[in-house]
Design a protein around this motif. Sequence first.
Motif: not given
Length: 115
Positions: A56-60, A112-114
């Motif tokens: 994910p590169l964006t939040n909710a 983000q992968s972490k």
Amino acid sequence: MEAPTFEQLADFVRQATGCSRNKIISPLTQFENDLGVTGDDGVELLEAVEKHFGIPLTNAEGQLCASFGLKSGEYLFHSEGWSLPLWWFGWGQKPIIHNFTVGELHAVLQAQSKV
């Protein structure tokens, strides 16, 4: 989830932008200046990267994650088309556009992968 290698990201960017397989993409390659990716095309590319790599590169709320380090009034891409912006008339602030690079996107994917 595991972040892609830089070469995996570069291959995906080549394919997504329609670049030749021989196009050299380095960490310093700029999306707008070197690849011609701007505006909605930039947003669509980021969405495709999210989907392809499952990171994910964006939040909710659909806003770019904090890993991009953007402040208020800062953007990754210029808008498409031509119109007179409000700051032209003295309303609001002039947007700051980063020379967003493939290396920066790779770093965000790593971070983000972490998460």
